[in-house]
Design a protein around this motif. Structure first.
Motif, mmCIF file in Angstrom:
data_model
loop_
_atom_site.group_PDB
_atom_site.id
_atom_site.type_symbol
_atom_site.label_atom_id
_atom_site.label_comp_id
_atom_site.label_asym_id
_atom_site.label_seq_id
_atom_site.Cartn_x
_atom_site.Cartn_y
_atom_site.Cartn_z
ATOM 1 N N ALA A 141 -5.899 -2.831 -5.112
ATOM 2 C CA ALA A 141 -6.836 -1.722 -5.315
ATOM 3 C C ALA A 141 -6.169 -0.552 -6.019
ATOM 4 O O ALA A 141 -6.730 0.015 -6.961
ATOM 5 N N LYS B 228 -11.757 -0.135 -1.803
ATOM 6 C CA LYS B 228 -10.803 -0.950 -1.050
ATOM 7 C C LYS B 228 -11.311 -1.082 0.376
ATOM 8 O O LYS B 228 -11.525 -0.080 1.063
ATOM 9 N N GLU C 72 0.824 -1.206 0.000
ATOM 10 C CA GLU C 72 0.000 0.000 0.000
ATOM 11 C C GLU C 72 0.860 1.259 0.000
ATOM 12 O O GLU C 72 0.535 2.230 -0.682
#
Length: 157
Positions: free
Chosen positions: A137, A150, A130
């Protein structure tokens, strides 16, 4: 009917099912579920780093014991079937498949095939990916042409 492509990495929990099936109120939803079995050695390292970031040191130590690749396929098939049955039990329509190679290509193809209204990516936190916007996502937002939501799984399956 609203069409959602739901990308998951493990069986949905009851809390996850309740969450995704109530996102659109009373509107009926058809879920097309994609589940990718565990990955390779590099994925194991990223999972261990995520475990450490979450303070789950015991989990990081045991990452090597989790079946991966072809060994994980039968577990993934069971997780997919459990998830589909749970979604159907709420009155939603649901079908699914395993994705073994290039999950974002499979996602893009499925979105086009079913004329999806949205993509829901439901996973555990993956802090390293992330941070670098390499999670499903973040990458999907540039590929699929529909809104990507997400969500984090509510609890361990």
């Amino acid at each position: 009917m609203f069409t959602s492509v739901l990308m998951i990495e493990k069986a949905l929990t009851s809390a996850d099912v309740e969450f995704v099936t109530t996102l659109h109120g009373d509107e009926p939803v058809f879920f097309h579920v994609l589940l990718q079995p565990r990955g390779d050695q590099a994925d194991r390292l990223l999972r261990a780093i995520d475990d450490i970031a979450l303070g789950e040191l015991d989990e990081a130590v045991h990452e090597g014991e989790t079946p991966e690749g072809s060994d994980a396929r039968s577990m993934a098939e069971k997780a997919l079937e459990v998830s589909l049955q749970a979604l159907r039990a709420t009155g939603s329509r649901a079908e699914g498949r395993l994705v073994e190679n290039h999950p974002l290509d499979a996602l893009k193809a499925l979105v086009a095939e079913v004329h999806a209204d949205e993509v829901i990516v439901l996973t555990d936190p993956h802090y390293v990916e992330e941070f670098f916007h390499r999670d499903w996502a973040s990458r999907a937002r540039h590929k699929v042409g529909v809104p990507v939501l997400k969500l984090f799984s509510h609890s361990k399956a």
